[in-house]
Motif scaffolding. Structure first.
Motif, PDB file in Angstrom:
ATOM      1  N   ILE A  45     102.256  15.983 106.985  1.00  0.00           N
ATOM      2  CA  ILE A  45     102.746  16.614 108.038  1.00  0.00           C
ATOM      3  C   ILE A  45     104.298  15.981 107.937  1.00  0.00           C
ATOM      4  O   ILE A  45     104.416  14.834 107.730  1.00  0.00           O
ATOM      5  N   GLN A  46     105.264  16.857 107.903  1.00  0.00           N
ATOM      6  CA  GLN A  46     106.608  16.451 107.614  1.00  0.00           C
ATOM      7  C   GLN A  46     107.524  17.024 108.618  1.00  0.00           C
ATOM      8  O   GLN A  46     107.387  18.530 108.881  1.00  0.00           O
ATOM      9  N   PRO A  47     108.734  16.583 108.968  1.00  0.00           N
ATOM     10  CA  PRO A  47     109.770  17.090 109.880  1.00  0.00           C
ATOM     11  C   PRO A  47     110.275  18.446 108.946  1.00  0.00           C
ATOM     12  O   PRO A  47     110.429  18.257 107.691  1.00  0.00           O
ATOM     13  N   ALA A  48     110.566  19.419 109.676  1.00  0.00           N
ATOM     14  CA  ALA A  48     110.981  20.850 109.127  1.00  0.00           C
ATOM     15  C   ALA A  48     112.789  20.722 108.900  1.00  0.00           C
ATOM     16  O   ALA A  48     113.283  20.185 109.851  1.00  0.00           O
ATOM     17  N   SER A  49     113.331  21.064 107.873  1.00  0.00           N
ATOM     18  CA  SER A  49     114.673  21.125 107.789  1.00  0.00           C
ATOM     19  C   SER A  49     115.353  22.405 108.276  1.00  0.00           C
ATOM     20  O   SER A  49     114.431  23.427 108.310  1.00  0.00           O
ATOM     21  N   GLY A  50     116.487  22.355 108.409  1.00  0.00           N
ATOM     22  CA  GLY A  50     117.125  23.625 108.907  1.00  0.00           C
ATOM     23  C   GLY A  50     116.792  24.748 108.069  1.00  0.00           C
ATOM     24  O   GLY A  50     116.582  25.880 108.517  1.00  0.00           O
ATOM     25  N   ASN A  51     116.913  24.490 106.656  1.00  0.00           N
ATOM     26  CA  ASN A  51     116.671  25.933 105.701  1.00  0.00           C
ATOM     27  C   ASN A  51     115.292  26.199 105.944  1.00  0.00           C
ATOM     28  O   ASN A  51     114.949  27.204 105.667  1.00  0.00           O
ATOM     29  N   GLN A  52     114.384  25.241 106.123  1.00  0.00           N
ATOM     30  CA  GLN A  52     112.747  25.710 105.964  1.00  0.00           C
ATOM     31  C   GLN A  52     112.562  26.462 107.265  1.00  0.00           C
ATOM     32  O   GLN A  52     111.677  27.306 107.321  1.00  0.00           O
ATOM     33  N   LEU A  53     113.245  26.027 108.384  1.00  0.00           N
ATOM     34  CA  LEU A  53     113.026  26.715 109.863  1.00  0.00           C
ATOM     35  C   LEU A  53     113.586  28.086 109.569  1.00  0.00           C
ATOM     36  O   LEU A  53     112.865  29.112 110.454  1.00  0.00           O
ATOM     37  N   ARG A  61     111.314  29.108 116.435  1.00  0.00           N
ATOM     38  CA  ARG A  61     112.045  28.142 115.553  1.00  0.00           C
ATOM     39  C   ARG A  61     112.153  26.751 116.560  1.00  0.00           C
ATOM     40  O   ARG A  61     112.441  25.496 115.969  1.00  0.00           O
ATOM     41  N   THR A  62     112.531  26.909 117.725  1.00  0.00           N
ATOM     42  CA  THR A  62     112.610  25.639 118.666  1.00  0.00           C
ATOM     43  C   THR A  62     111.483  25.038 118.861  1.00  0.00           C
ATOM     44  O   THR A  62     111.491  23.759 119.241  1.00  0.00           O
ATOM     45  N   GLU A  63     110.191  25.426 118.713  1.00  0.00           N
ATOM     46  CA  GLU A  63     109.054  24.908 118.997  1.00  0.00           C
ATOM     47  C   GLU A  63     108.206  24.365 117.642  1.00  0.00           C
ATOM     48  O   GLU A  63     107.705  23.231 117.823  1.00  0.00           O
ATOM     49  N   ALA A  64     108.464  24.978 116.680  1.00  0.00           N
ATOM     50  CA  ALA A  64     107.784  24.605 115.128  1.00  0.00           C
ATOM     51  C   ALA A  64     108.843  23.863 114.411  1.00  0.00           C
ATOM     52  O   ALA A  64     109.634  24.295 113.580  1.00  0.00           O
ATOM     53  N   ARG A  65     108.789  22.746 114.738  1.00  0.00           N
ATOM     54  CA  ARG A  65     109.693  21.550 114.267  1.00  0.00           C
ATOM     55  C   ARG A  65     108.950  20.835 113.080  1.00  0.00           C
ATOM     56  O   ARG A  65     109.615  19.974 112.450  1.00  0.00           O
ATOM     57  N   ASP A  97      98.765  32.151  95.131  1.00  0.00           N
ATOM     58  CA  ASP A  97      98.062  31.229  94.341  1.00  0.00           C
ATOM     59  C   ASP A  97      98.305  29.761  94.775  1.00  0.00           C
ATOM     60  O   ASP A  97      99.118  29.543  95.752  1.00  0.00           O
ATOM     61  N   GLY A  98      98.109  28.818  93.936  1.00  0.00           N
ATOM     62  CA  GLY A  98      98.623  27.458  94.431  1.00  0.00           C
ATOM     63  C   GLY A  98      97.490  26.612  94.761  1.00  0.00           C
ATOM     64  O   GLY A  98      97.427  25.282  94.636  1.00  0.00           O
ATOM     65  N   GLY A  99      96.591  27.193  95.603  1.00  0.00           N
ATOM     66  CA  GLY A  99      95.311  26.245  96.039  1.00  0.00           C
ATOM     67  C   GLY A  99      95.683  25.394  97.210  1.00  0.00           C
ATOM     68  O   GLY A  99      95.372  24.464  97.510  1.00  0.00           O
ATOM     69  N   PHE A 100      96.924  25.748  98.140  1.00  0.00           N
ATOM     70  CA  PHE A 100      97.191  25.032  99.198  1.00  0.00           C
ATOM     71  C   PHE A 100      97.537  25.878 100.348  1.00  0.00           C
ATOM     72  O   PHE A 100      97.908  27.150 100.170  1.00  0.00           O
ATOM     73  N   TYR A 101      97.862  25.384 101.582  1.00  0.00           N
ATOM     74  CA  TYR A 101      98.205  26.250 102.682  1.00  0.00           C
ATOM     75  C   TYR A 101      99.475  25.528 103.133  1.00  0.00           C
ATOM     76  O   TYR A 101      99.626  24.151 103.306  1.00  0.00           O
ATOM     77  N   ARG A 102     100.639  26.307 103.635  1.00  0.00           N
ATOM     78  CA  ARG A 102     101.635  25.809 104.108  1.00  0.00           C
ATOM     79  C   ARG A 102     101.895  26.400 105.663  1.00  0.00           C
ATOM     80  O   ARG A 102     101.898  27.619 105.722  1.00  0.00           O
ATOM     81  N   ALA A 103     102.239  25.808 106.580  1.00  0.00           N
ATOM     82  CA  ALA A 103     102.118  26.072 108.115  1.00  0.00           C
ATOM     83  C   ALA A 103     103.029  25.410 108.683  1.00  0.00           C
ATOM     84  O   ALA A 103     103.523  24.048 108.352  1.00  0.00           O
ATOM     85  N   ALA A 104     104.047  26.046 109.561  1.00  0.00           N
ATOM     86  CA  ALA A 104     104.907  25.540 110.701  1.00  0.00           C
ATOM     87  C   ALA A 104     103.801  25.113 111.837  1.00  0.00           C
ATOM     88  O   ALA A 104     103.148  25.818 112.487  1.00  0.00           O
ATOM     89  N   ILE A 105     104.144  23.959 112.322  1.00  0.00           N
ATOM     90  CA  ILE A 105     103.496  23.438 113.343  1.00  0.00           C
ATOM     91  C   ILE A 105     104.371  23.108 114.551  1.00  0.00           C
ATOM     92  O   ILE A 105     105.517  22.446 114.147  1.00  0.00           O
ATOM     93  N   GLY A 106     103.811  23.238 115.854  1.00  0.00           N
ATOM     94  CA  GLY A 106     104.602  22.770 117.085  1.00  0.00           C
ATOM     95  C   GLY A 106     103.782  21.558 117.731  1.00  0.00           C
ATOM     96  O   GLY A 106     102.565  21.828 117.794  1.00  0.00           O
TER      97      GLY A 106
END
Length: 110
Positions: A45-53, A61-65, A97-106
């Motif tokens: 779990i990492q903080p999201a940057s502006g570009n990723q948001l 966007r205001t909740e999923a940081r 593909d890639g074998g992983f999941y990427r999610a925005a979380i709040g």
């Protein structure tokens, strides 16, 4: 090219993923909610940057940081608990593909 799954494994820690189970109607016609199902998964779990948001739908966007990366399946509305802090999965990026999941979380307020 970097193998993202290997990078995730290097940064991942144990977290708890809680998923709501489907409910059902009992014999009296009353709705009975399903019991939550908790499992330990490994995730980073990492903080999201502006570009990723910018990739997150505008209303979230205001909740999923934060961003979650995991090789375990996650779904929208799963609850993730890490270090005593709870988060809700708000948005998933499809991964063909890639074998992983990427999610925005709040973060959920205590």
């Amino acid at each position: 090219m970097i193998d993202v799954a290997v990078a995730i494994d290097g940064e991942a820690v144990n977290v708890t993923r809680t998923r709501a189970a489907a409910g059902a109607y009992n014999d009296d016609g009353e709705w009975v909610p399903g019991s939550p199902d908790a499992a330990t998964i490994r995730a980073a779990i990492q903080p999201a940057s502006g570009n990723q948001l910018m990739d997150v739908p505008e209303g979230m966007r205001t909740e999923a940081r934060w961003l979650l990366w995991s090789r375990s399946e996650v779904k929208v509305d799963d609850m993730i608990t890490s270090g005593g802090v709870s988060y809700r999965v708000m948005h998933l990026w499809p991964r063909a593909d890639g074998g992983f999941y990427r999610a925005a979380i709040g973060r959920l307020d205590p």
